[in-house]
Design an enzyme around this catalytic site. Structure first.
Site, PDB file in Angstrom:
ATOM      1  N   CYS A   1       0.828  -1.191  -0.034  1.00  9.79           N
ATOM      2  CA  CYS A   1      -0.048   0.135   0.045  1.00  9.79           C
ATOM      3  C   CYS A   1       0.972   1.105  -0.040  1.00  9.79           C
ATOM      4  O   CYS A   1       1.882   1.063   0.655  1.00  9.79           O
ATOM      5  CB  CYS A   1      -0.924  -0.111   1.263  1.00  9.79           C
ATOM      6  SG  CYS A   1      -1.939   1.398   1.162  1.00  9.79           S
TER       7      CYS A   1
ATOM      8  N   GLU B   1      -6.573  12.235  -4.644  1.00  9.07           N
ATOM      9  CA  GLU B   1      -6.975  13.634  -3.952  1.00  9.07           C
ATOM     10  C   GLU B   1      -6.228  14.645  -5.233  1.00  9.07           C
ATOM     11  O   GLU B   1      -5.090  14.544  -5.556  1.00  9.07           O
ATOM     12  CB  GLU B   1      -6.291  13.698  -2.932  1.00  9.07           C
ATOM     13  CG  GLU B   1      -6.861  14.936  -1.986  1.00  9.07           C
ATOM     14  CD  GLU B   1      -6.369  14.954  -0.419  1.00  9.07           C
ATOM     15  OE1 GLU B   1      -7.376  14.104   0.335  1.00  9.07           O
ATOM     16  OE2 GLU B   1      -5.380  15.165  -0.124  1.00  9.07           O
TER      17      GLU B   1
ATOM     18  N   HIS C   1       3.515   7.190   8.340  1.00 12.74           N
ATOM     19  CA  HIS C   1       2.944   6.862   6.921  1.00 12.74           C
ATOM     20  C   HIS C   1       1.568   7.828   6.585  1.00 12.74           C
ATOM     21  O   HIS C   1       1.082   7.941   5.626  1.00 12.74           O
ATOM     22  CB  HIS C   1       2.891   5.569   6.947  1.00 12.74           C
ATOM     23  CG  HIS C   1       1.373   4.998   7.226  1.00 12.74           C
ATOM     24  ND1 HIS C   1       1.029   5.099   8.455  1.00 12.74           N
ATOM     25  CD2 HIS C   1       0.328   4.561   6.486  1.00 12.74           C
ATOM     26  CE1 HIS C   1      -0.045   4.612   8.664  1.00 12.74           C
ATOM     27  NE2 HIS C   1      -0.632   4.291   7.611  1.00 12.74           N
TER      28      HIS C   1
ATOM     29  N   LYS D   1     -13.271   8.890  -3.716  1.00 15.63           N
ATOM     30  CA  LYS D   1     -13.053   7.780  -2.695  1.00 15.63           C
ATOM     31  C   LYS D   1     -13.901   6.556  -2.831  1.00 15.63           C
ATOM     32  O   LYS D   1     -14.874   6.477  -3.758  1.00 15.63           O
ATOM     33  CB  LYS D   1     -13.773   8.399  -1.288  1.00 15.63           C
ATOM     34  CG  LYS D   1     -13.468   9.041  -0.180  1.00 15.63           C
ATOM     35  CD  LYS D   1     -12.566   8.228   0.702  1.00 15.63           C
ATOM     36  CE  LYS D   1     -13.241   6.916   1.564  1.00 15.63           C
ATOM     37  NZ  LYS D   1     -12.932   5.871   1.040  1.00 15.63           N
TER      38      LYS D   1
END
Lengths: 486, 149
Positions: free
Chosen positions: A103, A211, A409, A485
């Site tokens: 991730c 974003e 993170h 999202k």
């Protein structure tokens, strides 16, 4: 009422707190948490400290079991946990990497200003939402064959760049150049393959998002310039996602397999989710090779998404990618285990650094960072929560000495998903974001409520702690104007 | 105390309850025997993903699993269902466990493919974990699992 940490932690200084080895019988090293006192007061669950202590049981762990300031309660490892084990006689743990292997975060820049993007933000966010598959159950626009999936596993993002998804420069500014060596598709189950094929090129759900953001503060002008960040008001794009169901299945498979290895090797663990095997054992090597496959899948995934981001901008602004200056600043992973060298007990030695919700933070001059950043240090990308802000920082020498080249993170949760949903409705969260000038597109309103700002620690405070401790150095901050999202 | 009993009774009636965790979600499932608790754990899992009442029985999948112990079997069982949801897009609402001992499970699960016009998908579940995993067979059966969300 006494805070949960009182009576457990020894204060070393304002931002360093030790969990003594005597806290729990079986700890091989002490624990260390980087946090401010006010942040510790927000850690209401003692399980977090238990988890830092449990990680200290891992055979071959050196120095300390570390926790970054965004630490919160996970499963097995805490989220925000860093642990380094000796390669010669230590273990590797899939739980120390997590289900979402690699991730991570990718940051792109543009030469557009807020004034240019603001009038088109609705159109832009709508275009991004159509172009980038997101949400639960979404499948990718690209469909790889089984053989091509092998190529993804072995070659990582350079493979998809070759297919026309991006530029050669993107690879240069991606951690590991988008490809962990030693990946071996023979170590991947057919179930993982079946989950992996349909999900390549998808953002996913949960805390993953995309974003469009605007630079609002620059703390280090020279470093910012080196990254192509020239002034406040400049528009950036941040992509936060990982290896999707493919990585989740690899982790599930190997937690089960290594659960058996734990018995074979006679390893004493306080939590089964910490299942591990000696790095040099066949089981440990198998996991390392499988994990590398999933890491390469994740880089390919972020590469696809970055490509569609560029296409969307080109379409909405009617200019070419070059005219828009749509370049990649960097791509980092924050769930990974890496073989790296550090000086421990006065001796340089190879270690396996587990970063579970922690970002690599290498200093200037380190050979593993791209030449264009060699003089400033490795860019560290720290997303905040949806409505707040995100940071660009740099790795430091202190990180090499104190945190195995790692820093925080993200913001770190402090409220559970159901608690967030009980106190907030997705529609209200959307309105609150709109009032702040943030356009949101989501497939699920309830997922929006789960990810509301209130559920997270303040990323400003998290990043300030890492800056004051010195494990990373703040460069710039950006605030969101558009969010997608899952 | 009264409130707790009431909650407990409600959970018993439904067969499961959801428990809070900062980053993820846990479930506690009940049953008169261990098979029923395993069934309720599976229903709890799919209640996180969608509204169980909206799922019809259109198809089924058979599952046969072996694991070193019953706790592992519970994790494997739930992970198998997560896999079927993720890879085949199937949501289940009824589970028939035909065999369950300490190391083996055989089950048939009924449900249908996700239809976005009918099913509202809620939370994505990455995996069942071994953290906080519990099987309690005293006074009725109770199992507890934490999912990575």
């Amino acid at each position: 009422m006494p805070m949960s940490w009182q009576g457990i932690l020894n204060k070393i200084d304002d931002y360093r707190w030790e969990i003594p080895q005597s806290y729990k019988a079986g700890m091989l090293v002490p624990g260390l948490i980087f946090a401010s006192e006010s942040m510790l007061n927000h850690i209401w669950e003692e399980q977090v400290f238990q988890q830092v202590a449990n990680v200290a049981f891992l055979p071959g762990i050196v120095d300390r079991s570390l926790a970054m300031p965004d630490i919160h309660w996970g499963y097995g490892f805490p989220i925000g946990g860093v642990a380094a084990t000796r390669v010669k006689d230590g273990v590797i743990s899939p739980g120390g990497v997590g289900f979402d292997i690699n991730c991570g975060v990718r940051l792109l820049r543009t030469n557009l200003s807020l004034e240019e993007v603001r009038p088109k933000i609705e159109q832009l966010v709508a275009e991004l939402f159509v172009n980038i598959p997101s949400g639960l159950g979404s499948t990718g626009k690209i469909r790889v064959s089984g053989k091509e999936l092998d190529e993804v596993m072995i070659k990582g993002s350079p493979w998809i760049v070759e297919k026309g998804y991006g530029e050669a420069e993107d690879i240069v500014v991606t951690e590991e150049s988008g490809c962990m060596k030693g990946a071996n598709p023979d170590k991947i189950s057919s179930t993982a393959r079946k989950r992996g094929i349909p999900q390549l090129g998808t953002l996913g759900s949960g805390n993953h998002f995309l974003e469009v953001e605007v630079v609002d503060e620059i703390y280090d002008r020279d470093a910012a310039t080196a990254m192509g960040i020239s002034s406040s008001g400049q528009v950036l794009i941040l992509i936060h996602t990982g290896s999707r169901g493919f990585g989740h299945q690899v982790c599930s498979d190997y937690v089960a397999l290594l659960g058996e290895a734990v018995k074979r090797y006679g390893i004493n663990l306080p939590d089964r989710q910490l299942a591990c095997a000696p790095i040099k054992s066949p089981e440990g090597q198998d996991y390392l090779q499988a994990m590398s496959c999933a890491a390469n899948y994740a880089w390919t995934n972020r590469q696809c998404i970055a490509h569609w981001v560029r296409e969307s901008f080109v379409k909405v602004f009617g200019k070419s990618r070059r005219e828009l200056g749509l370049e990649q600043i960097y791509d980092v992973c924050h769930n990974i285990a890496k073989l790296e060298e550090y000086t421990v007990d006065g001796k340089k030695q190879p270690l396996c650094v587990h970063r579970k919700g922690a970002t690599r933070a290498f200093p200037a001059g380190h050979p593993d960072i791209p030449e264009i950043y060699r003089n400033i240090g490795q860019p560290v990308l720290i997303p905040g929560d949806m409505g707040r802000c995100s940071y660009v920082a740099l790795g430091t020498e202190i990180a090499m000495r104190e945190s195995f080249g790692s820093t925080c993170h993200g913001a770190g949760r402090m409220q559970s998903r159901s608690a967030a949903k009980r106190s907030l409705r997705g529609a209200d969260v959307a309105k609150a974001l709109a009032d702040k000038g943030i356009t949101v597109k989501t497939g699920s309103m309830s997922s929006l409520a789960e990810e509301a700002s209130q559920a997270y620690k303040d990323v400003n405070e998290v990043v300030d702690v890492t800056d004051k401790v010195g494990i990373s150095h703040k460069v710039a901050r950006a605030i969101p104007i558009g969010v997608i999202k899952g | 105390m009264f409130a707790m009993n009431k909650c407990y009774n409600l959970a018993m009636e439904k067969g499961f309850e959801i428990i809070d965790h900062t980053a993820d979600v846990g479930i506690r499932a009940y049953g008169a025997d261990i098979s029923q608790a395993f069934v309720n754990a599976a229903r709890a899992l799919f209640s996180l993903i969608t509204e169980l009442d909206d799922v019809e029985e259109v198809l089924y999948r058979d599952v046969e699993l072996t694991a070193p112990d019953q706790e592992s079997l519970l994790v494997e069982w739930l992970n198998e269902l997560i896999y079927l949801f993720d890879a085949e897009n199937i949501i289940f609402n009824r589970f028939d466990i035909t065999h369950l001992d300490n190391t083996q499970l055989k089950a048939r699960s009924y449900g249908e493919k996700v239809d976005s016009s009918k099913h509202k998908l809620k939370t994505g579940v990455k995996a069942a974990t071994y953290h906080m995993l519990k099987i309690d067979k005293g006074n009725g059966c109770k199992v507890q699992v934490l999912f990575d969300i």
